[in-house]
Scaffold this active site. Structure first.
Site, PDB file in Angstrom:
ATOM      1  N   HIS A  93       0.842  -1.198   0.000  1.00 39.58           N
ATOM      2  CA  HIS A  93       0.000   0.000   0.000  1.00 39.58           C
ATOM      3  C   HIS A  93       0.876   1.246   0.000  1.00 39.58           C
ATOM      4  CE1 HIS A  93      -4.275  -1.315   0.581  1.00 39.58           C
ATOM      5  NE2 HIS A  93      -3.597  -2.425   0.449  1.00 39.58           N
ATOM      6  N   TYR A 137      -9.056   6.447   6.869  1.00 40.13           N
ATOM      7  CA  TYR A 137      -9.212   6.854   8.267  1.00 40.13           C
ATOM      8  C   TYR A 137     -10.184   8.032   8.252  1.00 40.13           C
ATOM      9  CZ  TYR A 137      -5.145   4.017   9.593  1.00 40.13           C
ATOM     10  OH  TYR A 137      -4.280   2.977   9.839  1.00 40.13           O
ATOM     11  N   PRO A 176      -4.910   1.018  18.406  1.00 41.65           N
ATOM     12  CA  PRO A 176      -4.584   0.538  17.061  1.00 41.65           C
ATOM     13  C   PRO A 176      -4.603   1.592  15.948  1.00 41.65           C
ATOM     14  CG  PRO A 176      -6.759  -0.207  17.722  1.00 41.65           C
ATOM     15  CD  PRO A 176      -6.164   0.454  18.915  1.00 41.65           C
ATOM     16  N   LYS A 214       0.500   0.267  14.972  1.00 42.21           N
ATOM     17  CA  LYS A 214       1.869   0.114  15.468  1.00 42.21           C
ATOM     18  C   LYS A 214       2.116  -1.127  16.325  1.00 42.21           C
ATOM     19  CE  LYS A 214       3.963   3.444  13.582  1.00 42.21           C
ATOM     20  NZ  LYS A 214       3.832   2.826  12.275  1.00 42.21           N
ATOM     21  N   TYR A 247       3.992   6.639  10.215  1.00 41.42           N
ATOM     22  CA  TYR A 247       3.093   5.543   9.850  1.00 41.42           C
ATOM     23  C   TYR A 247       3.861   4.414   9.162  1.00 41.42           C
ATOM     24  CZ  TYR A 247      -1.236   3.266   8.337  1.00 41.42           C
ATOM     25  OH  TYR A 247      -2.258   2.366   8.155  1.00 41.42           O
TER      26      TYR A 247
HETATM   27  P1  RFL Z   1       0.617 -11.403  21.743  1.00 39.41           P
HETATM   28  O1  RFL Z   1       0.243 -11.524  20.304  1.00 39.41           O
HETATM   29  O2  RFL Z   1      -0.424 -11.068  22.708  1.00 39.41           O
HETATM   30  O3  RFL Z   1       1.292 -12.799  22.148  1.00 39.41           O
HETATM   31  C1  RFL Z   1       1.533 -13.151  23.483  1.00 39.41           C
HETATM   32  C2  RFL Z   1       1.435 -14.654  23.592  1.00 39.41           C
HETATM   33  O4  RFL Z   1       1.707 -15.042  24.922  1.00 39.41           O
HETATM   34  C3  RFL Z   1       0.770 -16.025  25.297  1.00 39.41           C
HETATM   35  N1  RFL Z   1       0.673 -16.068  26.766  1.00 39.41           N
HETATM   36  C4  RFL Z   1       1.270 -17.016  27.530  1.00 39.41           C
HETATM   37  N2  RFL Z   1       2.031 -18.070  27.200  1.00 39.41           N
HETATM   38  C5  RFL Z   1       2.454 -18.864  28.210  1.00 39.41           C
HETATM   39  N3  RFL Z   1       2.129 -18.652  29.513  1.00 39.41           N
HETATM   40  C6  RFL Z   1       1.366 -17.600  29.877  1.00 39.41           C
HETATM   41  N4  RFL Z   1       1.038 -17.419  31.163  1.00 39.41           N
HETATM   42  C7  RFL Z   1       0.902 -16.722  28.856  1.00 39.41           C
HETATM   43  N5  RFL Z   1       0.134 -15.619  28.865  1.00 39.41           N
HETATM   44  C8  RFL Z   1       0.022 -15.235  27.593  1.00 39.41           C
HETATM   45  C9  RFL Z   1      -0.520 -15.599  24.623  1.00 39.41           C
HETATM   46  O5  RFL Z   1      -1.476 -16.647  24.501  1.00 39.41           O
HETATM   47  C10 RFL Z   1       0.035 -15.144  23.268  1.00 39.41           C
HETATM   48  O6  RFL Z   1       0.080 -16.199  22.334  1.00 39.41           O
HETATM   49  O7  RFL Z   1       1.819 -10.367  21.947  1.00 39.41           O
HETATM   50  P2  RFL Z   1       3.063 -10.007  21.016  1.00 39.41           P
HETATM   51  O8  RFL Z   1       3.711 -11.249  20.488  1.00 39.41           O
HETATM   52  O9  RFL Z   1       3.851  -9.038  21.764  1.00 39.41           O
HETATM   53  O10 RFL Z   1       2.437  -9.313  19.714  1.00 39.41           O
HETATM   54  C11 RFL Z   1       1.828  -8.064  19.815  1.00 39.41           C
HETATM   55  C12 RFL Z   1       0.619  -7.962  18.888  1.00 39.41           C
HETATM   56  O11 RFL Z   1      -0.173  -9.124  18.976  1.00 39.41           O
HETATM   57  C13 RFL Z   1      -0.244  -6.748  19.241  1.00 39.41           C
HETATM   58  O12 RFL Z   1       0.564  -5.603  19.471  1.00 39.41           O
HETATM   59  C14 RFL Z   1      -1.239  -6.351  18.182  1.00 39.41           C
HETATM   60  O13 RFL Z   1      -2.009  -7.402  17.715  1.00 39.41           O
HETATM   61  C15 RFL Z   1      -2.140  -5.273  18.796  1.00 39.41           C
HETATM   62  N6  RFL Z   1      -3.439  -5.256  18.176  1.00 39.41           N
HETATM   63  C16 RFL Z   1      -3.578  -4.597  17.005  1.00 39.41           C
HETATM   64  N7  RFL Z   1      -2.510  -3.933  16.505  1.00 39.41           N
HETATM   65  C17 RFL Z   1      -2.623  -3.298  15.343  1.00 39.41           C
HETATM   66  O14 RFL Z   1      -1.624  -2.709  14.883  1.00 39.41           O
HETATM   67  N8  RFL Z   1      -3.831  -3.287  14.659  1.00 39.41           N
HETATM   68  C18 RFL Z   1      -4.934  -3.966  15.122  1.00 39.41           C
HETATM   69  O15 RFL Z   1      -5.980  -3.973  14.491  1.00 39.41           O
HETATM   70  C19 RFL Z   1      -4.836  -4.638  16.336  1.00 39.41           C
HETATM   71  N9  RFL Z   1      -5.894  -5.313  16.852  1.00 39.41           N
HETATM   72  C20 RFL Z   1      -4.542  -5.917  18.750  1.00 39.41           C
HETATM   73  C21 RFL Z   1      -5.762  -5.952  18.053  1.00 39.41           C
HETATM   74  C22 RFL Z   1      -4.462  -6.538  19.998  1.00 39.41           C
HETATM   75  C23 RFL Z   1      -5.555  -7.172  20.585  1.00 39.41           C
HETATM   76  N10 RFL Z   1      -5.426  -7.724  21.912  1.00 39.41           N
HETATM   77  C24 RFL Z   1      -4.117  -8.058  22.445  1.00 39.41           C
HETATM   78  C25 RFL Z   1      -6.434  -7.634  22.870  1.00 39.41           C
HETATM   79  C26 RFL Z   1      -6.847  -6.638  18.577  1.00 39.41           C
HETATM   80  C27 RFL Z   1      -6.765  -7.251  19.842  1.00 39.41           C
HETATM   81  C28 RFL Z   1      -7.967  -8.000  20.341  1.00 39.41           C
HETATM   82  C1  PHB Z   2      -6.358  -3.616  10.372  1.00 33.65           C
HETATM   83  O1  PHB Z   2      -6.334  -3.888   9.156  1.00 33.65           O
HETATM   84  O2  PHB Z   2      -6.776  -4.415  11.205  1.00 33.65           O
HETATM   85  C2  PHB Z   2      -5.879  -2.293  10.828  1.00 33.65           C
HETATM   86  C3  PHB Z   2      -5.312  -1.436   9.919  1.00 33.65           C
HETATM   87  C4  PHB Z   2      -4.870  -0.174  10.329  1.00 33.65           C
HETATM   88  C5  PHB Z   2      -5.006   0.181  11.660  1.00 33.65           C
HETATM   89  C6  PHB Z   2      -5.562  -0.692  12.567  1.00 33.65           C
HETATM   90  C7  PHB Z   2      -6.011  -1.939  12.153  1.00 33.65           C
HETATM   91  O3  PHB Z   2      -4.600   1.415  12.042  1.00 33.65           O
END
Ligand code: RFL
Ligand code: PHB
Length: 385
Positions: free
Chosen positions: A68, A197, A288, A292, A378
Site C-alpha cells: 500500500h 481513516y 490501534p 503500530k 506511519y
Molecule cells: P501477543 O500476540 O499477545 O502474544 C503473546 C502470547 O503469549 C501467550 N501467553 C502465555 N504463554 C504462556 N504462559 C502464559 N502465562 C501466557 N500468557 C500469555 C498468549 O497466549 C500469546 O500467544 O503479543 P506479542 O507477540 O507481543 O504481539 C503483539 C501484537 O499481537 C499486538 O501488538 C497487536 O495485535 C495489537 N493489536 C492490534 N494492533 C494493530 O496494529 N492493529 C490492530 O488492528 C490490532 N488489533 C490488537 C488488536 C491486539 C488485541 N489484543 C491483544 C487484545 C486486537 C486485539 C484483540
Molecule cells: C487492520 O487492518 O486491522 C488495521 C489497519 C490499520 C489500523 C488498525 C487496524 O490502524
C-alpha cells in the site's frame, strides 16, 4: 533461551536466534488453533517486511501481501490521499497478523526449535542470577523445569513476565480512552484502493482489508457497547454514514466476525530485569489507530535478538545493557504517534475539540511537512532511533 508466549514477538525471536545458532524453547499456554485464529493487526511497516523476509518468512508474504502506497484521511466533504512514496520514500503492506503467525509457526514446526502449546502455570525464576529457569506444567499435566541462560517475556499484556520485571523498581504509564472499536471482517471486496481513516461527527471509522475479497472495518463505539446490540444492518448503516462521500459507494457482504476492542496506551519500564527481557505487548500497548502494535513487537525482538547474539556468542554485555533504553525510545515515539492519530480522529469532548481536530486534519491535507511527519511515523521510523 526460554521464550514465554508464542505471539509474533516470541515466535520471531525464536526464529532470529535459531538462524544465529542459539537454541530456544517457546512455551505457549493456548492451543495452536487458538493462536492461529486470533484476528488482530493488519499493517506491516517496511522494516517488519524486511525482517520477516530476511528470516526466510517472506514467500507467502510476497505472494499474498498487498503493498500500500498511502492512506486516505477523510473528514466531511473531503477524502485526502497521503502518498507515502512521494512523502517519505517508503510503503506499508497489508498482511494479517494471523498469516504472520501461521508462517512463523509453520517454520518453527519445520525443523525449528521446540514450541510447546497448552502449557500452564508458567513461572520465570531466579532472573537476577546467571542461571534463571522457567517452571511450567506441560500439556500432559507434568511439571517441568527449563534451565536457561536468558528468558524472554513475550507473553502479551496478560502474561506473567511483566510483574516479575517490574518487581519493586518498575513504573507503568497508562491512558485509557473513552471509546472502543467495533471491528468486523466481511466477505466484501474492498471499495477502496487504500485504507480510509475517517473523522465523522458520529465517530471515527476505519476501512481496512485483508485480501482482494475480504474487508476489515472498524467503528468508534462506546466501550460499554454490547456486540449483541449491533445487528449486521446497523453496522453497515453506520459505516455507510461515516464513510459517505459523493460519488462513492460502500460495498457490503457477509460479516464473518465481529467484536468490540478496548483502546489503551500502556508503557511498562524498564524492559529488563537481570536475565529476563520483555518484548512486545508484554511491555507496552498502543491504541490501534497508528497500526503500530505488531510492528513495535517486531522492532523490539529485532533489537533483542542482536543484543542476545552479542551476549551469548561474544560474551559482551553492551547491547543487552542498553536494550531497554533503546527499545523504549522507539516505544515512546510509537506511543506518541498512536495517541496523536487516536486523539485527532475520534469524537470526544465538545464542539471546540471537534474544531481543533478538523483544523489538524486540514493542516495535514494542506502542508507537505505536516503530511510527511505523519507518513514517516506511519511507515515506520528507523529501528534504533
Ligand atoms: P501477543 O500476540 O499477545 O502474544 C503473546 C502470547 O503469549 C501467550 N501467553 C502465555 N504463554 C504462556 N504462559 C502464559 N502465562 C501466557 N500468557 C500469555 C498468549 O497466549 C500469546 O500467544 O503479543 P506479542 O507477540 O507481543 O504481539 C503483539 C501484537 O499481537 C499486538 O501488538 C497487536 O495485535 C495489537 N493489536 C492490534 N494492533 C494493530 O496494529 N492493529 C490492530 O488492528 C490490532 N488489533 C490488537 C488488536 C491486539 C488485541 N489484543 C491483544 C487484545 C486486537 C486485539 C484483540
Ligand atoms: C487492520 O487492518 O486491522 C488495521 C489497519 C490499520 C489500523 C488498525 C487496524 O490502524
Amino acid at each position: 533461551m526460554g521464550i514465554i508466549g508464542a505471539g509474533p514477538a516470541g515466535l520471531l525471536l525464536s526464529r532470529l536466534l535459531h538462524l544465529q545458532g542459539i537454541d530456544s524453547v517457546v512455551l505457549e499456554n493456548r492451543s495452536r488453533d487458538y493462536v492461529e485464529a486470533r484476528i488482530r493487526a493488519g499493517i506491516l511497516e517496511q522494516h517488519t517486511v524486511d525482517t520477516l523476509t530476511a528470516a526466510g518468512l517472506g514467500d507467502r508474504l510476497q505472494r499474498e501481501g498487498l503493498e500500500h502506497r498511502g492512506i486516505y484521511l477523510q473528514y466531511p466533504g473531503t477524502r485526502h490521499k497521503l502518498d507515502f512514496p512521494e512523502l517519505c520514500g517508503r510503503t506499508v503492506w497489508v498482511y494479517g497478523q494471523t498469516e504472520v503467525t501461521k508462517d512463523l509457526i509453520a517454520a518453527q514446526l519445520d525443523g525449528g526449535p521446540p514450541l510447546l502449546f497448552e502449557v500452564s502455570d508458567v513461572r520465570p525464576e531466579d532472573v537476577d542470577g546467571d542461571s534463571p529457569r522457567i517452571r511450567f506444567t506441560d500439556a500432559d499435566g507434568v511439571e517441568q523445569v527449563l534451565e536457561c541462560d536468558v528468558i524472554a517475556g513475550t507473553d502479551g499484556f496478560h502474561g506473567p513476565s511483566r510483574a516479575v520485571v517490574q518487581g519493586a523498581a518498575g513504573r507503568v504509564w497508562e491512558r485509557t480512552y473513552p471509546y472502543a472499536w467495533l471491528g468486523i471482517l466481511a466477505d466484501a471486496a474492498p471499495a477502496t484502493d487504500e485504507l480510509i481513516y475517517a473523522w465523522h461527527p458520529e465517530g471515527f471509522a476505519l476501512y481496512s482489508m485483508r485480501s482482494p475479497s475480504v474487508s476489515r472495518l472498524y467503528l468508534q463505539v462506546d466501550p460499554a457497547e454490547k456486540i449483541e446490540d449491533w445487528s449486521d444492518d446497523r453496522i453497515w448503516e453506520n459505516l455507510a454514514t461515516r464513510f459517505a462521500l459523493e460519488g462513492w459507494e460502500l460495498t457490503t457482504g457477509t460479516i464473518t466476525e465481529k467484536s468490540v476492542l478496548p483502546m489503551r496506551s500502556f508503557v511498562s519500564t524498564p524492559m529488563r530485569r537481570g536475565r529476563l527481557f520483555l518484548a512486545g505487548d508484554a511491555a507496552h500497548i498502543v491504541p490501534p489507530t497508528g497500526a503500530k502494535g505488531l510492528n513495535l513487537a517486531v522492532a523490539d525482538v529485532t533489537l533483542l535478538a542482536q543484543a542476545l547474539v552479542r551476549l551469548l556468542h561474544e560474551k559482551q554485555t553492551d547491547l543487552v545493557d542498553t536494550y531497554s533504553d533503546r527499545a523504549l525510545a522507539r516505544v515512546w515515539r510509537c506511543t506518541h504517534f498512536s495517541w496523536f492519530m487516536t486523539s485527532m480522529l475520534h469524537r470526544s469532548g465538545d464542539d471546540f475539540d471537534a474544531e481543533l481536530q478538523l483544523s489538524q486534519l486540514r493542516r495535514i491535507a494542506a502542508s507537505e511537512p505536516a503530511a510527511r511527519e505523519l507518513a514517516e511515523n506511519y511507515t515506520g521510523l528507523p529501528l534504533d532511533l
